[in-house]
Write an enzyme that holds these catalytic residues in place. Structure first.
Site, PDB file in Angstrom:
ATOM      1  N   HIS A 169       0.863  -1.185   0.000  1.00  0.00           N
ATOM      2  CA  HIS A 169       0.000   0.000   0.000  1.00  0.00           C
ATOM      3  C   HIS A 169       0.897   1.231   0.000  1.00  0.00           C
ATOM      4  CE1 HIS A 169      -3.690  -2.303   1.096  1.00  0.00           C
ATOM      5  NE2 HIS A 169      -2.781  -3.124   1.611  1.00  0.00           N
TER       6      HIS A 169
ATOM      7  N   HIS B  93      -8.480 -10.471  -0.912  1.00  0.00           N
ATOM      8  CA  HIS B  93      -8.450 -10.341   0.544  1.00  0.00           C
ATOM      9  C   HIS B  93      -9.420 -11.406   1.065  1.00  0.00           C
ATOM     10  CE1 HIS B  93      -7.982  -8.060   4.407  1.00  0.00           C
ATOM     11  NE2 HIS B  93      -8.960  -8.903   4.671  1.00  0.00           N
TER      12      HIS B  93
ATOM     13  N   ASP C 211       2.435  -6.567   2.335  1.00  0.00           N
ATOM     14  CA  ASP C 211       1.243  -5.875   2.843  1.00  0.00           C
ATOM     15  C   ASP C 211       1.650  -4.707   3.723  1.00  0.00           C
ATOM     16  OD1 ASP C 211      -1.406  -5.221   3.056  1.00  0.00           O
ATOM     17  OD2 ASP C 211      -1.865  -6.692   4.599  1.00  0.00           O
TER      18      ASP C 211
HETATM   19  O1  DOR Z   1      -3.966  -4.576   7.861  1.00  0.00           O
HETATM   20  C1  DOR Z   1      -4.408  -4.209   6.781  1.00  0.00           C
HETATM   21  N1  DOR Z   1      -4.217  -2.958   6.328  1.00  0.00           N
HETATM   22  N2  DOR Z   1      -5.102  -5.076   6.053  1.00  0.00           N
HETATM   23  C2  DOR Z   1      -5.741  -4.692   4.940  1.00  0.00           C
HETATM   24  O2  DOR Z   1      -6.379  -5.502   4.349  1.00  0.00           O
HETATM   25  C3  DOR Z   1      -5.729  -3.287   4.492  1.00  0.00           C
HETATM   26  C4  DOR Z   1      -4.552  -2.599   4.985  1.00  0.00           C
HETATM   27  C5  DOR Z   1      -4.657  -1.098   4.842  1.00  0.00           C
HETATM   28  O3  DOR Z   1      -4.948  -0.616   3.745  1.00  0.00           O
HETATM   29  O4  DOR Z   1      -4.426  -0.391   5.831  1.00  0.00           O
HETATM   30 ZN    ZN Z   2      -3.084  -5.119   1.870  1.00  0.00          ZN
END
Ligand code: DOR
Ligand code: ZN
Length: 343
Positions: free
Chosen positions: A15, A136, A247
């Site tokens: 992200h 997901h 992630d």
């Molecule tokens: O822990 C997470 N953070 N899991 C996710 O699926 C999304 C991600 C986020 O975008 O913060």
């Molecule tokens: Zn993610």
């Protein structure tokens, strides 16, 4: 071993966020990884090729000039995604998959999917053109215990999907359970999975066993230690279905240390050193290169990177916090010392 030179790795799940935060996240990822799959769960989700192009255009200026980094863009699946969107994504030269968020399961998933079977015609088109579905994998049924949501999703949604559209390329993202390891292992070669450093390094006792550690809160949530053991075995097994996806998901400190804290762990800048520590601890450093740098590219049908990266056995201390746009973010392992560094 004092140093380890490997093919430069890729991050198959991260992200990067948006706005001034790109000034932190893009260099942090680009310094280690040649390519990264960029998640589309922005405030305004990346639901079209045009939005993906705009997002990519916002990312590119933040790539440090001394790195060669390519962001791999992903479309966000909604009830409105059409076969035409799939064709447009496939004929673009910068979109590499479509992300399924069951609606409401995590950060930025409100616009996600409520009824997966309604989208089967769209997923069939993805299978026809060879565009991967990134999942997901958690049940959106609020009655299901948070620790069971991955297992239930696999049983109720993923298994039927794989049966109905057996040729669809699927990446089950950030797997957290033995059930996920078993499902992916037993599926055909078109089903793979990413594994994060945090799910390898921690279990739910680390998050809740003594005191509550908001910076270890992520989704899917950390599970029992026997699941962690199954993930460690899968990641270090040399099975090409399992590959690196951090992630890395930063949130500003105030969003984590809060009465309603966000899920997500920021691991990008130290992720590879974490993986090296983990693989060394398992006595499987010889398996790191394939997991980090070969299997993901092979799965996506992309060439492996030509350049190399050298890890050296030199301790580094992870800072207590990092700038994150105008805010601060606490990185995974803040204040701890890692045995490996990138040369
Ligand atoms: O822990 C997470 N953070 N899991 C996710 O699926 C999304 C991600 C986020 O975008 O913060
Ligand atoms: Zn993610």
């Amino acid at each position: 071993m004092k140093s380890l030179t490997i093919t430069r790795p890729d991050d198959w799940h991260c992200h990067l966020r948006e706005g001034d935060r790109l000034g932190t996240t893009v260099p942090d990822t680009a310094r280690t990884f040649a390519r990264a799959i960029v998640m589309p769960n922005l405030n305004d989700p990346v639901t079209s090729v045009d939005k993906a192009r705009n997002y990519r255009d916002a990312i590119l200026p933040h790539i440090p000039i001394d790195t060669a980094f390519t962001p791999l863009m992903i479309l966000y699946l909604t009830a409105h995604t059409s076969k035409t969107d799939i064709d447009a994504a496939q004929s673009s030269d910068f979109i590499y998959g479509v992300k399924l968020y069951p609606a409401g399961v995590t950060t930025g998933s409100a616009a996600g999917v409520r009824k997966l079977t309604s989208l089967y015609p769209v997923l069939e088109r993805m299978a026809e053109v060879g565009l991967p579905l990134l999942i997901h994998g958690e049940s959106r049924d609020p009655a299901i215990d948070v620790f069971d949501r991955e297992r239930v999703f696999i049983e109720k949604e993923l298994a039927p999907l794989c049966e109905t559209i057996p040729t669809l390329k699927i990446v089950l993202e950030h797997i957290t359970t033995k059930e996920a390891v078993d499902f992916v292992s037993d599926s055909g070669p078109n089903v793979g999975a990413t594994i994060t450093p945090h799910h390898l390094l921690y279990n739910r006792n680390d998050m809740l066993g003594h005191s509550i550690k908001p910076h270890l809160f992520c989704l899917p949530i950390l599970k029992r230690s026997h699941h962690q053991t199954a993930l460690l075995e899968a990641a270090t097994s040399g099975n090409s279905k399992f590959f690196l996806g951090t992630d890395s998901a930063p949130h500003a400190i105030n969003k984590k240390e809060s009465s309603c804290g966000c899920a997500g762990i920021y691991s990008a800048p130290y992720a590879l050193a974490f993986y090296a520590d983990i693989f060394e601890h398992e006595n499987k450093l010889d398996k790191l290169q394939a997991f980090a740098s070969h299997y993901g590219a092979d799965f996506y049908g992309l060439p492996r990177n030509q350049e190399t990266l050298t890890l050296i056995k030199q301790e580094q201390r992870i800072p207590d916090s990092l700038a994150f746009g105008a805010k601060q973010v606490i990185p995974m392992g803040a204040g701890q010392t890692l045995a490996w560094s990138i040369q």
